[in-house]
Design an enzyme around this catalytic site. Structure first.
Site, PDB file in Angstrom:
ATOM      1  CG  HIS A  63      -1.996  -1.025   1.305  1.00  0.00           C
ATOM      2  ND1 HIS A  63      -3.143  -1.251   0.740  1.00  0.00           N
ATOM      3  CD2 HIS A  63      -1.445  -2.489   1.727  1.00  0.00           C
ATOM      4  CE1 HIS A  63      -3.653  -2.421   0.990  1.00  0.00           C
ATOM      5  NE2 HIS A  63      -2.852  -3.267   1.662  1.00  0.00           N
ATOM      6  NE  ARG A  65      -1.667   3.134   3.889  1.00  0.00           N
ATOM      7  CZ  ARG A  65      -2.484   2.157   4.332  1.00  0.00           C
ATOM      8  NH1 ARG A  65      -3.440   1.919   3.295  1.00  0.00           N
ATOM      9  NH2 ARG A  65      -2.294   1.475   5.349  1.00  0.00           N
ATOM     10  CG  HIS A 180      -9.033  -8.405   2.416  1.00  0.00           C
ATOM     11  ND1 HIS A 180      -8.001  -7.643   3.156  1.00  0.00           N
ATOM     12  CD2 HIS A 180      -9.858  -8.870   3.398  1.00  0.00           C
ATOM     13  CE1 HIS A 180      -8.487  -7.638   4.384  1.00  0.00           C
ATOM     14  NE2 HIS A 180      -9.553  -8.440   4.680  1.00  0.00           N
ATOM     15  CG  ASP A 308      -1.072  -6.576   3.745  1.00  0.00           C
ATOM     16  OD1 ASP A 308      -1.507  -5.534   3.226  1.00  0.00           O
ATOM     17  OD2 ASP A 308      -1.799  -6.844   4.678  1.00  0.00           O
ATOM     18  CG  HIS A 312      -1.942   2.632   9.407  1.00  0.00           C
ATOM     19  ND1 HIS A 312      -2.853   3.030   8.666  1.00  0.00           N
ATOM     20  CD2 HIS A 312      -1.665   1.301   9.634  1.00  0.00           C
ATOM     21  CE1 HIS A 312      -3.826   2.037   8.409  1.00  0.00           C
ATOM     22  NE2 HIS A 312      -2.798   0.904   8.911  1.00  0.00           N
TER      23      HIS A 312
END
Length: 426
Positions: A63, A65, A180, A308, A312
């Site tokens: 990810h 983002r 997923h 994965d 954050h």
């Protein structure tokens, strides 16, 4: 520009190579692999004696983002982290803001990756518009813009009818659907694996059956449609058995597993004192699940290792465990952890690890890399099996620090990445 890596241990499972060879790179492509190769005039020579030279490692589940959540990660910082971690390419998920459900978003990601230049980026577009699970995206337009697969990752495709149509439609473009696998009714508001440790803690929990039920459903839809299907971050021993059964039936089903599910269990959540750095989805499972996944690596049932990588902002994890977002970063820790805890520990051999991190990963997504065959893109990773490391999150290239592996140490690390024949400079 030409480049010669001299005398390294070349490990390329795609060609059955594991021995001392030179690798010659010319014009951004692998020109030759052999012993005592002639050095063309003007060639830069890199002494790789004592090191391992492999096809560029590929992380098929990250990810980045961007767009929309650049405070967590950007294409630039994410690909810097990839290069620091030994990856020459990543496949990035569609749960951005706006969602990657239109060609303009796909093109934006690719342009940002070209500008950064640290690693190749392969966008994975959304299966459903807005990740809402109601209406299919325009898959043909997204493939034309550069999407290599489709996934609503972060969320499952709940509707079996939508999943059926997606599997059928994606066949026209020769790309996989990447799922997923999670039944949201079963997982509810759970925050960790349902088992002994969640009971002791009193934490709302997610049963392994939430994954198993979705995997079983989707396999039957693959049988119905003939589509290509890939299960992300597999965590359950029963789901792995279902994958084995599907492969025995001749179905086009593959799966990946993440390093944290190979190395940690739900007991670590308890022992961490409910550190939100140990909260991910799917959650850390039982010891029996972890042991089954490790066995699946060795017997070939698992097709790839993928991180994965889910960054954050540090403040988002500074809340109670139950309230924290799911996800951990992995680009800068995965290779070292696998070299030390899997290869050095004798769980799998080095060629098997390279196969999982490069060769088979490329096949799953239909990418040009994953090999050092002459004429292939000169994407190369160089490893030092004796390099010592300690995980220090404060020194990550990623913007984020949410790792469960802080303070871990070991031996074996990436020391160089080469993308398109050029050494990455961080």
């Amino acid at each position: 520009m030409s480049l010669l890596l001299r005398g390294g241990r070349v490990v390329d499972p795609s060609q059955g190579l594991d021995g001392a060879f030179d690798v010659l790179v010319e014009g951004g492509l692998v020109s030759a692999v052999g012993q005592d190769l002639d050095v063309p005039a003007g060639t830069e020579v890199i002494d790789a004696d004592g090191q391992v030279v492999t096809p560029g490692l590929i992380d098929i589940h990250v990810h980045l983002r961007e767009p929309g959540q650049e405070y967590k990660e950007t294409v630039e910082t994410g690909t810097r982290a990839a290069a620091a971690g030994g990856f020459t390419a990543v496949a990035c998920m569609a749960n951005t803001d706006p969602v990657n459900d239109s060609p303009s978003v796909t093109e934006h990601i690719l342009s940002q990756a070209a500008r950064a230049g640290f690693a190749r980026v392969y966008p994975v577009a959304a299966i459903s518009k807005g990740l809402k699970g109601k209406e299919l995206t325009e898959m043909g337009q997204l493939c034309a813009a550069g999407a290599v697969a489709f996934s609503d990752d972060g969320l499952p495709v709940e509707s079996p009818e939508l999943m059926r149509r997606a599997l059928s439609y994606a066949r026209h473009f020769g790309v996989p659907l990447v799922q997923h696998a999670q039944d949201l009714d079963l997982s509810g508001d759970g925050a960790m694996h349902e088992g002994e440790w969640s009971t002791k803690i009193g934490m709302p929990a997610i049963p392994a059956a939430a994954e198993d039920v979705m995997v079983a459903r989707d396999i039957e839809l693959v049988a119905l449609t003939g589509g290509r299907y890939h299960v992300q971050h597999l965590s359950s021993r029963r789901s792995l058995d279902l994958i084995r059964e599907a492969k025995a039936r001749g179905l086009a089903v593959t799966c990946e597993v993440s390093p944290h599910h190979l190395l940690l269990t739900d007991q670590a959540v308890y022992e961490s004192g409910l550190d939100p750095g140990f909260k991910m989805n799917p959650p850390l499972r039982s010891t029996a699940d972890r042991e089954a996944l490790v066995a699946g690596l060795a017997d070939g049932s698992i097709d790839a290792i993928a991180t994965d990588h889910a960054p954050h902002h540090p403040d988002e994890k500074l809340v109670p465990f139950g309230e924290a977002p799911f996800g951990v970063v992995g680009l800068e820790t995965a290779v070292g952890l696998c070299l030390d805890r899997l290869v050095r520990a004798g769980v799998i051999g080095l060629p098997k690890l390279i196969d999982l991190l490069s060769c088979r990963a490329a096949v799953i997504m239909g990418l040009a890399g994953g090999t050092l065959a002459p004429g292939s893109p000169a994407d190369i990773t160089v490893l030092d099996l004796e390099a010592e490391w300690t995980v220090a999150a404060d020194h990550f290239e990623s913007k984020s620090r949410n790792t469960p592996f802080g303070g871990w140490s070991g031996k074996g690390a990436p020391v160089m990445t080469i993308v398109g024949g050029e050494r990455t400079q961080l």
